[in-house]
Design an enzyme around this catalytic site. Structure first.
Site, short mmCIF file in Angstrom:
data_model
loop_
_atom_site.label_atom_id
_atom_site.label_comp_id
_atom_site.label_asym_id
_atom_site.label_seq_id
_atom_site.Cartn_x
_atom_site.Cartn_y
_atom_site.Cartn_z
N GLU A 77 0.85 -1.19 0.00
CA GLU A 77 0.00 0.00 0.00
C GLU A 77 0.89 1.25 0.00
OE1 GLU A 77 -2.91 -0.22 3.13
OE2 GLU A 77 -3.76 1.72 2.62
N LYS A 255 -6.55 -0.93 12.21
CA LYS A 255 -5.99 -1.32 10.91
C LYS A 255 -4.86 -0.34 10.56
CE LYS A 255 -5.51 -1.84 6.30
NZ LYS A 255 -4.76 -0.97 5.38
N ASP A 271 7.12 -13.02 12.80
CA ASP A 271 5.82 -13.65 12.53
C ASP A 271 4.71 -12.60 12.69
OD1 ASP A 271 3.45 -15.11 12.67
OD2 ASP A 271 4.42 -16.82 13.64
N HIS A 368 -4.01 9.64 -0.38
CA HIS A 368 -4.02 8.22 -0.69
C HIS A 368 -4.06 7.99 -2.19
CE1 HIS A 368 -4.64 4.48 1.53
NE2 HIS A 368 -5.25 4.03 0.46
#
Ligand code: NDP
Length: 415
Positions: A77, A255, A271, A368
């Site tokens: 992203e 998020k 991980d 964005h």
């Protein structure tokens, strides 16, 4: 002087070598664009057909506990790294992020099911606790030599289940395999005592002992082109308060936090599923899913806070096998688990700051979509030099695929 993002890849690497962040060998490795040697890739993944490449970039100048770091991030992203650098810049106006680290421990669970007399079983296990310590030491002797190993044993009955909780200090490792070996050894021994097989023996990815980061930023540092810092800070605090009341907002807030934390977790070869799961379980620990960050303001200072558990290792797992993970740690000045935890928590906090500022200021889409234009150009079929040209042309448009295709067709007819 051009900004870091305006330099070519070679020039960026030269700058990092000049700064002493990495050496010539690292720069040459990155420049030659090596992918993993087959011998390594084949051992890291089963049924390996190829390698999946994602951009490896850095957020610049994140100040964490007084040390300025370049934080490596891996992800698809484009706006994430730009936002992290922007957040780091704002946080530096308040001296950067201060982080406190809890003791590095991982819990293992050994569970017996359908126990006829759970209380009697608990009493029996407690009476033989010394044997559990011996079994744990025997299962992984080297960690004791390093100053770690089993630190605490607790036994409890939960309905007709009996659970033995083994708290382990894995030292510089994340500890999953280490804890699993210890848990399985204890399970085997206690099965003999209870005369029944254990149900399961494995680490838990849960922790309610978070890494905590705080930042105090003069409000002027969060001003936007059109809105003063005091107003933006007040709106960020309101957005934060709303997240505490509304799970839809809390989820998207987190998020944004994990945009940073997971990208950096991948970069250091750790991980990210373990880290993501632990973060969301912690966010839900009260029974109501909450934001991992909180923002308040007194009108002069914007105060931010993050609390997130981070199970990380700087040895073990894939950390040594992935050359880029080693370079990522060097870039971030990460030598210990505490360094990794501090950097990632701070990154999550500034990533969230940048997102909230955009949200309550100009909105998320302008920045964005400007950065997404490159992906749109590629999706429209642009190749090589066409990608840069089409990306530039798309900046002043509605940035839809149809427009991208139309502009590309025009560009090709003009050639
Ligand atoms: P490893 O199994 O790689 O064990 C750590 C290794 O590091 C050991 O070989 C240890 O050597 C060595 N080591 C060297 N120096 C040190 C030091 N200073 N401190 C500690 N260890 C040292 O890694 P982990 O046990 O950390 O397990 C992490 C891996 O487990 C990750 O890849 C993760 O994806 C995976 N995993 C995760 C699960 C989950 O999250 N639920 C479940 C199962 C696996 P020595 O043996 O000599 O002590």
């Amino acid at each position: 002087m051009p900004k870091f993002y305006q330099l070519s890849r070679k020039e960026r690497l030269e700058q990092l070598v000049a700064e002493g962040s990495i050496d010539e060998n690292d720069a040459n490795y990155l420049l030659a664009n090596h992918v993993l040697p087959d011998a390594i890739a084949g051992h890291l993944g089963e049924n390996q057909l190829g390698q999946f490449a994602l951009p490896f970039g850095i957020a610049r100048k994140l100040v964490v506990n007084g040390v300025t770091r370049n934080v490596a991030m891996v992800g698809e992203e484009p706006s994430v790294v730009a936002a992290a650098s922007n957040g780091a810049r704002m946080a530096s106006a308040g001296g950067g992020v201060s982080v406190t680290i809890p003791a590095h421990t991982v819990a293992g669970e050994v569970v017996f099911a359908g126990v006829a007399d759970p209380q009697a079983a608990v009493a029996l296990i407690r009476a033989r606790e010394d044997d559990i310590w011996d079994a744990a030491a025997y299962a992984h002797p080297s960690i004791i030599g390093r100053g770690g190993g089993l630190k605490e044993v607790t036994v409890a009955a939960i309905a007709d289940f009996v659970k033995i909780r083994l708290l382990v200090d894995p030292q510089a490792a994340m500890g999953a395999n280490m804890v699993n070996s210890i848990a399985e050894a204890v399970a085997k021994m206690v099965s003999g005592w209870l005369k029944q097989a254990s149900l399961l023996a494995i680490l838990s990815n849960y922790s309610d002992d978070p890494v905590v980061g705080t930042v105090d930023i003069p409000v002027a540092a969060v001003a936007t082109k059109n809105v003063d810092g005091r107003t933006i800070a007040a709106r960020i605090a309101q957005a934060s308060a709303f997240g505490q009341l509304d799970v839809e907002r809390a989820t998207t807030n987190n998020k944004g936090v994990m945009n940073g934390i997971e990208a950096a977790t991948i970069a250091i070869g750790n991980d990210y599923r373990a880290v993501g799961t632990a973060a969301h379980a912690y966010a839900a620990r009260t029974g109501s899913y909450q934001p991992l960050t909180r923002w308040t303001t007194d009108g002069a200072i914007l105060h931010g806070e993050i609390a997130v558990p981070l199970q990380l290792g700087v040895v073990g797992g894939a950390t040594a096998a992935l050359p880029l993970a080693q370079i990522a740690m060097k870039l971030g000045k990460i030598a210990t688990v505490a360094d990794a935890q501090a950097v990632l928590a701070a990154l999550g906090l500034v990533q969230n700051l940048a997102a909230l500022r955009a949200l309550v200021g100009p909105g998320i889409q302008s920045g964005h979509m400007a950065l997404q234009a490159g992906a749109l150009a590629i999706a429209a079929g642009a190749r090589d030099a066409e990608i840069g040209e089409l990306t530039r042309q798309l900046q002043d448009t509605d940035k839809t695929l149809a427009t991208a295709k139309k502009l590309l067709a025009i560009m090709r007819t003009r050639k």
